[in-house]
Design an enzyme around this catalytic site. Sequence first.
Site, PDB file in Angstrom:
ATOM      1  N   TRP A  38     -49.047  13.964  43.850  1.00 14.95           N
ATOM      2  CA  TRP A  38     -48.861  14.089  45.303  1.00 14.95           C
ATOM      3  C   TRP A  38     -49.422  12.823  45.933  1.00 14.95           C
ATOM      4  CZ3 TRP A  38     -46.673  15.796  49.441  1.00 14.95           C
ATOM      5  CH2 TRP A  38     -47.330  16.001  50.649  1.00 14.95           C
ATOM      6  N   SER A  40     -50.636  11.616  48.643  1.00 10.52           N
ATOM      7  CA  SER A  40     -51.169  12.253  49.852  1.00 10.52           C
ATOM      8  C   SER A  40     -51.468  11.251  50.965  1.00 10.52           C
ATOM      9  CB  SER A  40     -52.455  12.994  49.463  1.00 10.52           C
ATOM     10  OG  SER A  40     -53.258  13.253  50.596  1.00 10.52           O
ATOM     11  N   GLY A  41     -50.974  11.558  52.162  1.00  9.90           N
ATOM     12  CA  GLY A  41     -51.303  10.720  53.313  1.00  9.90           C
ATOM     13  C   GLY A  41     -52.765  10.871  53.710  1.00  9.90           C
ATOM     14  N   PHE A  42     -53.277  12.086  53.561  1.00  8.91           N
ATOM     15  CA  PHE A  42     -54.684  12.338  53.881  1.00  8.91           C
ATOM     16  C   PHE A  42     -55.588  11.516  52.966  1.00  8.91           C
ATOM     17  CE2 PHE A  42     -58.589  14.611  52.894  1.00  8.91           C
ATOM     18  CZ  PHE A  42     -59.136  14.785  54.150  1.00  8.91           C
ATOM     19  N   ASP A  52     -56.373  10.788  59.226  1.00  9.80           N
ATOM     20  CA  ASP A  52     -54.988  11.030  58.809  1.00  9.80           C
ATOM     21  C   ASP A  52     -54.188  11.377  60.064  1.00  9.80           C
ATOM     22  OD1 ASP A  52     -52.681  11.752  57.397  1.00  9.80           O
ATOM     23  OD2 ASP A  52     -53.432  13.771  56.967  1.00  9.80           O
ATOM     24  N   ASP A  79     -45.680  12.020  50.371  1.00  6.00           N
ATOM     25  CA  ASP A  79     -45.990  12.639  51.661  1.00  6.00           C
ATOM     26  C   ASP A  79     -45.586  11.629  52.743  1.00  6.00           C
ATOM     27  OD1 ASP A  79     -47.140  13.803  53.869  1.00  6.00           O
ATOM     28  OD2 ASP A  79     -49.208  13.556  53.190  1.00  6.00           O
ATOM     29  N   ARG A 153     -41.261  20.647  55.569  1.00  3.86           N
ATOM     30  CA  ARG A 153     -42.571  21.306  55.749  1.00  3.86           C
ATOM     31  C   ARG A 153     -42.708  21.804  57.176  1.00  3.86           C
ATOM     32  NH1 ARG A 153     -48.193  18.037  54.561  1.00  3.86           N
ATOM     33  NH2 ARG A 153     -49.459  18.842  56.286  1.00  3.86           N
ATOM     34  N   HIS A 184     -47.390  25.531  55.405  1.00  7.23           N
ATOM     35  CA  HIS A 184     -48.811  25.180  55.358  1.00  7.23           C
ATOM     36  C   HIS A 184     -49.603  26.178  56.200  1.00  7.23           C
ATOM     37  CE1 HIS A 184     -52.093  22.788  54.268  1.00  7.23           C
ATOM     38  NE2 HIS A 184     -51.946  21.716  55.013  1.00  7.23           N
TER      39      HIS A 184
HETATM   40  C1  SPV Z   1     -51.983  15.511  52.625  1.00  5.49           C
HETATM   41  O1  SPV Z   1     -52.600  15.639  51.564  1.00  5.49           O
HETATM   42  O2  SPV Z   1     -51.856  14.427  53.197  1.00  5.49           O
HETATM   43  C2  SPV Z   1     -51.351  16.679  53.254  1.00  5.49           C
HETATM   44  C3  SPV Z   1     -51.930  18.005  53.068  1.00  5.49           C
HETATM   45  O3  SPV Z   1     -50.385  16.492  53.965  1.00  5.49           O
HETATM   46  S1  SPV Z   1     -52.988  18.302  54.400  1.00  5.49           S
HETATM   47  O4  SPV Z   1     -53.972  17.242  54.442  1.00  5.49           O
HETATM   48  O5  SPV Z   1     -53.590  19.595  54.216  1.00  5.49           O
HETATM   49  O6  SPV Z   1     -52.191  18.280  55.630  1.00  5.49           O
HETATM   50 MG    MG Z   2     -50.279  14.570  54.683  1.00  2.72          MG
END
Ligand code: SPV
Ligand code: MG
Length: 288
Positions: A38, A40-42, A52, A79, A153, A184
Amino acid sequence: MSNTLKQSLGAKDLVTLMSAHNPLSARLAEEAGFDGIWASGFELSAAYGVPDASLLSLTQHLDMTRAMIEQTTIPMVADIDTGYGNAINVLHVVSAYARAGAAAVVMEDKLFPKDTSLLAGGRQELVRIEEFQGKIDAARKAGREHDLVVIARTEALIADMGLDEALRRGMAYAEAGADLLLVHSKRKTPDEIVAFCARWQGPIPLTIVPTAYPDLTEDKARALKKIKIMIYANHAIRAAVGAMRETFAQIRRDRGIHQVDKQIASVEDIFDLQRVPAMKAAEKKYLR
Ligand code: SPV
Ligand code: MG
């Protein structure tokens, strides 16, 4: 071109993805046996030390995703947040991720610029359903040549809009051609997701991110019968932060590295992760 994520989705009842924020963490996720990564943007935002909240550029995320793809062999799920704008931005963005070798993109129905989902009191504004359907259509078009999986999503539960709205949006996104629906939830227990699964009659399977409700294990997700992908969305960066904090504090306490040396990964371990043995073999062959 064959999409290895599609193969996993066909072969397995549940596909697990582990987050990563650089090629080293992606390689560790692969080594641990996850089905995919994944992007991930976060995590990448955290790695850059910023919230984020649509602050990183497309190029920053795309470049890192490409670098991770180059150093791993399992499917990469990117993401792409809101798609960096409207459906025209999505055409451009999704085409770039597909050409970089991503197996799937996850695009959320929030307004650009977004705020992160699990932040108490975060700004959670959603775009109109029709607008997001157009963005899904654009993503499908842009990824078609590469057989890209498009995961839509919905943030309806994150935005406190209720189960009915989440179901309505999920159905509309399936109609627009999404391959899977990511729903989510920020609830601390799995109840909301369990209730969503019970009512979901859409033609596509679900993806979940159990960060807020860690009690929902893989076995429990399987038992709900509707979930196909489980994303462990930020465990690479949280593990890294915990490990670095502990090690740094111990070095300060001990006034030296004599204690931590045996506790942390060896330099040889890092050499292996850098694929130094392959370089040495290549030296033997090519350095003349
Ligand atoms: C990420 O991991 O960037 C996600 C999941 O999009 S969350 O941070 O929970 O939105
Ligand atoms: Mg994200």
